[in-house]
Design an enzyme around this catalytic site. Structure first.
Site, PDB file in Angstrom:
ATOM      1  N   THR A 151       0.837  -1.202   0.000  1.00 22.68           N
ATOM      2  CA  THR A 151       0.000   0.000   0.000  1.00 22.68           C
ATOM      3  C   THR A 151       0.865   1.242   0.000  1.00 22.68           C
ATOM      4  OG1 THR A 151      -1.600  -1.179   1.338  1.00 22.68           O
ATOM      5  CG2 THR A 151      -1.739   1.233   1.371  1.00 22.68           C
ATOM      6  N   ARG A 179     -12.600  -9.090  -1.579  1.00 22.13           N
ATOM      7  CA  ARG A 179     -11.684  -9.095  -0.421  1.00 22.13           C
ATOM      8  C   ARG A 179     -11.184  -7.670  -0.145  1.00 22.13           C
ATOM      9  NH1 ARG A 179      -6.324  -7.112   0.450  1.00 22.13           N
ATOM     10  NH2 ARG A 179      -5.367  -8.284   2.144  1.00 22.13           N
ATOM     11  N   GLY A 181      -8.490  -5.341   2.732  1.00 24.93           N
ATOM     12  CA  GLY A 181      -7.472  -5.465   3.787  1.00 24.93           C
ATOM     13  C   GLY A 181      -7.623  -4.320   4.771  1.00 24.93           C
TER      14      GLY A 181
HETATM   15  N1  GLY Z   1      -2.392  -3.629   3.031  1.00 23.89           N
HETATM   16  C1  GLY Z   1      -3.060  -3.849   1.837  1.00 23.89           C
HETATM   17  C2  GLY Z   1      -3.904  -5.027   1.796  1.00 23.89           C
HETATM   18  O1  GLY Z   1      -3.753  -5.940   2.566  1.00 23.89           O
HETATM   19  O2  GLY Z   1      -4.755  -5.088   0.932  1.00 23.89           O
END
Ligand code: GLY
Length: 318
Positions: A151, A179, A181
């Site tokens: 990220t 999905r 995060g």
């Molecule tokens: N940190 C980014 C993700 O897990 O999608």
């Protein structure tokens, strides 16, 4: 008063330079963070953010972004948005809404479209080739499909003492459709409080979100701890806990900045980042965890930068 900005990974550097220029001219932290992240989103060779980001298992680039204003606590976020050029700008705009400030999937894409955000097919030919190759490898060699989740996170402080933080990612390569995060989750992927400072995260979102690490780092800085000590304390204590309780742990890294323009970083893997302050012009550093639960930080070498530039543009085998 002073200004400063810190961003995750080497990819943050060019955008951060633009953000720092803006801050040095008296610009505000929200504009600087958005500008810096857009630069990363627009770059076709960064495989984990915006245009050129790697797609999900169906071949669609689904992106997450988050934004927080540390003065007002306005938060906006999008998860699983697609075909929109700059998710960070959508997240920032959503932060002004009291209701419906976090949108997901087709709802996020529709809202961005109705509100005039630029459309773009985010799947580059290169990203599509990488996806096809990985599909084949998964079928033929039974490899784990999941890889790559870097990220971009930027924390900015302006001369008026205002903090902003933003994040953007295309998420885990080959993720399941839908999905998400940590990137668009406030407190997990980003947090800012202008009385204290801000933090941003990168790495495996499924594990970062178990620790609410950005909130924890800002909370620790609020007790008077330096950004470096706050990062070390939060990240390494949580790493130990997760290994003990959950028995496995993904890679993650955190950056933080306080009201004095002091910064800190902690990571459980080799990690590059960019930082610039009123006193020190933007530079790239490399960080590694040490055995005594601290972080070793060194200036990046030209050799590392040259190899990186070669790697991200290397021809793909057919
Ligand atoms: N940190 C980014 C993700 O897990 O999608």
């Amino acid at each position: 008063m002073t200004y400063a900005m810190i961003g995750t990974w080497r990819m943050a550097y060019e955008g951060l330079c633009k953000g720092i220029d803006l801050l040095s001219e008296g610009g505000n932290s929200a504009d600087a963070v958005e500008l810096a992240i857009k630069e990363v989103e627009n770059h076709p060779f960064f495989k984990s953010v915006g245009y050129g980001g790697l797609p999900n298992e169906n071949g669609l680039v689904e992106m997450d972004a988050g934004f927080m204003n540390g003065n007002t606590f306005e938060v906006g976020a999008v998860m699983g948005i697609s075909d929109i050029k700059n998710p960070i700008s959508v997240a920032r705009e959503l932060s002004h809404q009291h209701y419906n400030s976090v949108l997901v999937g087709t709802g996020a894409t529709q809202w961005a479209t109705i509100n005039g955000f630029e459309h773009q097919n985010m799947l580059t030919e290169r990203a599509h080739k990488i996806w096809e190759k990985r599909k084949k490898e998964i079928e033929e060699k039974n490899l784990s499909p999941y890889d790559g989740h870097d990220t971009v996170g930027m924390v900015g402080l302006d001369n008026n003492g205002s903090f902003s933080v933003g994040t953007s990612t295309s998420g885990l390569f080959m993720k399941r459709p839908g999905r998400t995060g940590d990137t668009a989750l406030v407190g997990d992927g980003f947090y800012a409080d202008s009385d204290i400072g801000g933090a941003a995260a990168t790495g495996l979102g499924e594990d970062i979100m178990k620790g609410c690490l950005c909130y924890e780092i800002v909370r620790l800085m609020g007790t008077g701890v330096s950004p470096q000590d706050a990062c070390d304390k939060a990240v390494y204590a949580f790493t130990d806990k997760l290994k003990k309780r959950y028995r496995k742990i993904g890679e993650f890294s955190l950056v933080a900045l306080n009201t004095k323009g002091e910064w800190g970083v902690a990571t459980n893997v080799e990690f590059t980042f960019a930082v610039g302050t009123e006193k020190n012009k933007p530079a790239i550093f490399i960080a590694n965890p040490t055995s005594d639960k601290k972080t070793n930080i060194e200036p990046i070498t030209q050799k590392w930068l040259d190899e990186y530039a070669k790697r991200i543009k290397a021809p793909l085998d057919d």
